[in-house]
Design an enzyme around this catalytic site. Sequence first.
Site, mmCIF file in Angstrom:
data_model
loop_
_atom_site.group_PDB
_atom_site.id
_atom_site.type_symbol
_atom_site.label_atom_id
_atom_site.label_comp_id
_atom_site.label_asym_id
_atom_site.label_seq_id
_atom_site.Cartn_x
_atom_site.Cartn_y
_atom_site.Cartn_z
ATOM 1 N N HIS A 58 -21.163 3.443 7.967
ATOM 2 C CA HIS A 58 -19.761 3.269 7.614
ATOM 3 C C HIS A 58 -19.641 2.231 6.503
ATOM 4 O O HIS A 58 -20.581 1.488 6.221
ATOM 5 C CB HIS A 58 -18.960 2.794 8.835
ATOM 6 C CG HIS A 58 -19.364 1.430 9.293
ATOM 7 N ND1 HIS A 58 -20.376 1.219 10.204
ATOM 8 C CD2 HIS A 58 -18.919 0.191 8.940
ATOM 9 C CE1 HIS A 58 -20.538 -0.085 10.401
ATOM 10 N NE2 HIS A 58 -19.662 -0.728 9.643
ATOM 11 N N HIS A 145 -20.225 -1.845 1.260
ATOM 12 C CA HIS A 145 -21.602 -1.372 1.344
ATOM 13 C C HIS A 145 -21.802 -0.650 2.672
ATOM 14 O O HIS A 145 -20.938 -0.685 3.547
ATOM 15 C CB HIS A 145 -22.588 -2.541 1.230
ATOM 16 C CG HIS A 145 -22.427 -3.548 2.321
ATOM 17 N ND1 HIS A 145 -21.483 -4.546 2.288
ATOM 18 C CD2 HIS A 145 -23.077 -3.696 3.511
ATOM 19 C CE1 HIS A 145 -21.562 -5.271 3.398
ATOM 20 N NE2 HIS A 145 -22.522 -4.770 4.160
#
Length: 204
Positions: A58, A145
């Site tokens: 995620h 990220h």
Amino acid sequence: MERDKQSSATPNSAVSPSQRLFTAIALPDEQKQKLHQWVEQNLGDLSFRKWSDLRDYHVTLQFLGDVATADIPKLEQALYQAAAEHAPFTLGIGEAGFFGRELFPRVAWRGVTGQLEPLNQLYQSILRATESLGFKPEERPYRPHITVARSYTGQQPVPPPVWQANDRIAKPWEVGEFVLYATRMGQKPMYQIIQNFPFPFQKP
């Protein structure tokens, strides 16, 4: 990683006085599989204390910490209002990177490419929505990220070519919602989606 907690609609809510929550953009299954293939091919021979389960991949938005189960409905209402300000946008999986020392990294990740301005606007909307409920934004700059591994334990340094793998590993995807995750320590996958927050201005 980053951010976590849970909702009154979940089975555990009746026995959990609080839950560790965070908001995030979940990767679609195809991108999860492609990213996992890259991890196996490029990091598989390296030693990390913890590997992210591919189902947990995620892009974190805001870490919320331990939230009282009774307060989750108010949190969800605020997040629905944040989602109402946005339309879908496109993201992709970017270059490899790390936190900590390059040769003995604390976190290994792949970055995010695509429409980063709408992503940052969504991040800011969520911060504003949750601040009114007492949640404090992190002081460090937002760096979107996808964490793939934590705590390098190898005796030899990570080979520099790992961080040079900047080729596209999956096609971009359209982000049409964000989610609220609850952390389930010791379970796989470790993150459970307890609520989805779709953007109202969907493309035709």
